[in-house]
Write a protein that holds these residues in place. Structure first.
Motif, mmCIF file in Angstrom:
data_model
loop_
_atom_site.group_PDB
_atom_site.id
_atom_site.type_symbol
_atom_site.label_atom_id
_atom_site.label_comp_id
_atom_site.label_asym_id
_atom_site.label_seq_id
_atom_site.Cartn_x
_atom_site.Cartn_y
_atom_site.Cartn_z
ATOM 1 N N UNK A 55 -10.016 -3.851 -0.701
ATOM 2 C CA UNK A 55 -9.743 -2.181 -0.641
ATOM 3 C C UNK A 55 -8.416 -1.821 -1.486
ATOM 4 N N UNK A 56 -7.443 -2.743 -1.752
ATOM 5 C CA UNK A 56 -6.320 -2.528 -2.603
ATOM 6 C C UNK A 56 -6.950 -2.556 -3.898
ATOM 7 N N UNK A 57 -7.797 -3.721 -4.322
ATOM 8 C CA UNK A 57 -8.258 -3.361 -5.895
ATOM 9 C C UNK A 57 -8.941 -2.379 -6.459
ATOM 10 N N UNK A 58 -9.551 -1.816 -5.285
ATOM 11 C CA UNK A 58 -10.595 -0.397 -5.419
ATOM 12 C C UNK A 58 -9.558 0.516 -5.569
ATOM 13 N N UNK A 59 -8.441 0.520 -4.735
ATOM 14 C CA UNK A 59 -7.329 1.700 -4.943
ATOM 15 C C UNK A 59 -6.755 1.570 -6.224
ATOM 16 N N UNK A 60 -6.405 0.384 -6.919
ATOM 17 C CA UNK A 60 -5.821 0.207 -8.192
ATOM 18 C C UNK A 60 -6.702 0.642 -9.103
ATOM 19 N N UNK A 61 -8.101 0.510 -8.923
ATOM 20 C CA UNK A 61 -9.023 1.479 -9.711
ATOM 21 C C UNK A 61 -9.092 2.835 -9.909
ATOM 22 N N UNK A 62 -9.078 3.292 -8.732
ATOM 23 C CA UNK A 62 -9.131 4.896 -8.480
ATOM 24 C C UNK A 62 -7.868 5.489 -9.207
ATOM 25 N N UNK A 63 -6.599 4.909 -8.985
ATOM 26 C CA UNK A 63 -5.257 5.281 -9.483
ATOM 27 C C UNK A 63 -5.350 5.331 -11.063
ATOM 28 N N UNK A 85 0.734 -1.171 0.077
ATOM 29 C CA UNK A 85 0.076 0.065 -0.112
ATOM 30 C C UNK A 85 0.883 1.244 -0.064
ATOM 31 N N UNK A 86 1.827 1.301 0.641
ATOM 32 C CA UNK A 86 2.717 2.433 0.850
ATOM 33 C C UNK A 86 3.586 2.605 -0.645
ATOM 34 N N UNK A 87 3.802 1.473 -1.361
ATOM 35 C CA UNK A 87 4.486 1.782 -2.624
ATOM 36 C C UNK A 87 3.501 2.294 -3.536
ATOM 37 N N UNK A 88 2.345 1.626 -3.254
ATOM 38 C CA UNK A 88 1.027 1.904 -4.437
ATOM 39 C C UNK A 88 0.892 3.378 -4.441
ATOM 40 N N UNK A 89 0.977 4.221 -3.321
ATOM 41 C CA UNK A 89 0.686 5.595 -3.196
ATOM 42 C C UNK A 89 1.915 6.136 -3.315
ATOM 43 N N UNK A 90 2.741 5.782 -2.645
ATOM 44 C CA UNK A 90 4.300 6.477 -2.779
ATOM 45 C C UNK A 90 4.889 6.806 -4.099
ATOM 46 N N UNK A 91 4.535 5.654 -4.778
ATOM 47 C CA UNK A 91 5.376 5.668 -6.157
ATOM 48 C C UNK A 91 4.434 6.233 -7.133
ATOM 49 N N UNK A 92 3.208 6.270 -6.942
ATOM 50 C CA UNK A 92 2.410 6.763 -7.796
ATOM 51 C C UNK A 92 2.505 8.407 -7.643
ATOM 52 N N UNK A 93 2.813 8.739 -6.432
ATOM 53 C CA UNK A 93 2.859 10.316 -6.416
ATOM 54 C C UNK A 93 4.254 10.729 -6.989
ATOM 55 N N UNK A 94 5.309 9.754 -7.451
ATOM 56 C CA UNK A 94 6.297 10.320 -8.278
ATOM 57 C C UNK A 94 6.263 10.456 -9.958
#
Length: 573
Positions: A509-517, A454-463
């Protein structure tokens, strides 16, 4: 997933073997891949470091932190002295001189040039890209040492799949995008941090003994802890970003390293401890020599006080404001977003004049002063970096709360999160200070792996917005998706329970996060350029959207990292 049920627990993905040879081969292979990125986009940070090479090559040391090429450049030296000497070593050595003499490198590359005339040649680009690739040797060494050190903790799950952990560190797409496309030296600095963590973990684990479900420490491993403090002192002298970890090191080592056994019971367990001033003095001397040593040459210049004032003004430019132009995905991004929304609603809503007059002084929100941000940072560091660090360190002799080495890695992650979340003028790259140490824990348990993903999902996406040109769109999306898929696949296989009683690393929840991103990427890279860019409207909306969504996710991960410390204490007490 049902497809994992057929996998053997001993499948290759556990990667139980990590040797110096495999680490060296990985370095050579990945260096070859990184060399393919030499022609890629580079930011103005490339010009920054090119100017630092020029400054340290042509100017006397007394002018390093003063020079701005007669006011024609903003790319002035603003890293601590050890990094300045690193730049000096790159620009003043036999290899560089040979490259210049042989025509492989042009003089302009190392010349003091104004910003209006500093275009780099292909030879210069290859040279500087090559220095970053070579400096990654420190990252590989740190990853190797830190990964091997986790196996010394002596707890079930710790140090599992060392080669998988090693690969997750050295192939992290955040470092590839930041260092080998955008252009920086984060890998080297994080490698230095990993070396320090490796020493601290060994110091907290190698002398541990478990007796009657209690951890007793007959003799603290002084050498490892001193090495950990020394390497951290050197890291601070290279990059002041890591100052936020100093309270953790101080209180942990003050409690753990500076107390010695005074009395033992019949079984040999320590029942009383006393403070050792000699250990404190040795620890302080070792740390200060490594930290302050690079400053000494500047103190030997004329007007040493002026040198120090100038260095500090370069290192801490509070005039730059609370946030960077591109908001890092932290608390202040949410604060500024709330301010923007409140301002918009305040202007558009039909509010009575009397109420509007009361609200008007507070809209938009006031930007916090640096002193207030420092207080917020102290509060953010207090739970894991000060209070618990002292408690665990102090109790490691008499009443051990948990495995000290394992706690220390958790605490580094939490403190790095805290610094990223509430620090002043934080850059988006600072999330890597939490991501890389968290990798060491990802193979320990499914819960740690979930937090890591989860940290990589959001942290790396922010880069991703750092690579803003259309030419790099496929590259950054490919790096992000393939690495995330590989990390998830590897950790799922590692943590899969044949009985399926603890679920999987990835949840709904993670699958939903991937869809949002995914929707954010489509909006940012396709819809916004077509709908809004032609008219010049809402130019920064994609950046704000990315920052705010990632900030929400990373705040969640920050709180989870604190829960993991509590869980580690409860599990191993």
């Amino acid at each position: 997933p049902s497809s994992l049920r057929s996998l053997s627990p001993n499948s290759w993905i556990t990667m139980d073997s990590l040797s110096p040879k495999s680490a060296l081969l990985s370095f050579l292979l990945l260096s070859s891949v990184k060399w393919l990125l030499v022609p890629a986009y580079r930011s103005t940070d490339f010009d920054v470091h090119r100017n630092w090479l020029a400054v340290t090559r042509h100017l006397p040391l007394s002018e390093w932190y003063f020079d701005d090429v007669n006011g024609t450049t903003v790319h002035t030296l603003d890293y601590p002295p050890l990094f300045a000497f690193f730049e000096a070593a790159l620009s003043n050595n036999v290899v560089t001189t040979s490259l210049l003499d042989g025509g492989w490198l042009d003089e302009r590359c190392l010349g003091l040039l104004p910003d209006s005339d500093n275009d780099a040649s292909d030879r210069c680009v290859r040279f500087q890209r090559g220095t970053v690739i070579l400096s990654d040797a420190v990252l590989f060494a740190g990853a190797y040492l830190a990964t091997r050190s986790m196996a010394t903790l002596g707890e079930d799950g710790c140090g599992r799949a060392p080669f998988l952990t090693f690969l997750l560190v050295v192939t992290n797409p955040g470092l590839i995008m930041l260092d080998h496309v955008h252009f920086q030296y984060n890998g080297m600095l994080l490698g230095m941090l990993l070396v320090s963590i490796a020493c601290m973990v060994r110091g907290g684990a190698s002398s541990s003994r478990r007796t009657d479900n209690r951890i007793s420490i007959p003799d603290a491993n002084v050498s490892w802890e001193l090495l950990g403090a020394a390497s951290f002192g050197g890291l601070l002298a290279a990059k002041h970003l890591y100052l936020t970890l100093a309270p953790l090191y101080f209180f942990y080592l003050l409690g753990r390293h500076c107390f010695v056994a005074e009395r033992r019971n019949g079984s040999g367990a320590v029942v009383a401890a006393k403070f050792s001033w000699s250990r404190l003095l040795v620890l302080a001397a070792v740390t200060l020599v490594c930290f302050l040593g690079p400053f000494v040459p500047f103190l030997m210049q004329p007007e040493p006080s002026g040198q120090m004032r100038q260095i500090l003004s370069r290192l801490f430019p509070f005039g730059r404001g609370l946030v960077h132009d591109y908001w890092a995905a932290n608390i202040w991004a949410l604060y500024l977003f709330a301010s923007r929304v409140s301002t918009f609603l305040f202007r558009k809503a039909p509010i009575p004049a009397g109420i509007r007059g009361l609200i008007d002084p507070f809209i938009p929100f006031t930007e916090p002063r640096p002193s207030l941000v420092a207080v917020c940072l102290l509060v953010g560091l207090w739970p894991g970096g000060i209070h618990m660090a002292w408690k665990v360190g102090r109790g490691s002799l008499v009443q051990p709360l948990c495995n000290p080495g394992k706690f220390f890695v958790h605490a580094v992650v939490f403190c790095s999160f805290s610094a990223f979340m509430v620090g002043y003028h934080v850059h988006e790259k600072a999330i890597m200070t939490a991501v890389i140490p968290l990798t060491l824990l990802a193979t320990n348990s499914r819960h740690a792996a979930r937090l890591y993903i989860r940290t990589c999902t959001f942290g790396l996406f922010g880069l991703l917005p750092l690579l803003f040109r259309p030419q790099e769109l496929l590259l950054k999306v490919f790096l992000y998706i393939t690495w995330m898929f590989g990390a998830i696949y590897g950790l799922e296989r590692l943590h899969f329970d044949r009985h399926g009683d603890d679920g999987t690393v990835i949840t709904k929840v993670d699958l939903f996060t991937f869809a949002v991103l995914a929707a954010v990427v489509i909006f940012m890279e396709i819809m916004h350029p077509i709908v809004f860019m032609p008219s010049g409207r809402l130019e920064f909306l994609p950046l704000m959207t990315t920052s705010v969504i990632c900030a929400v996710g990373l705040v969640w991960c920050w709180l989870e990292s604190w829960k993991h410390i509590i869980f580690a204490l409860a599990k191993t007490a």
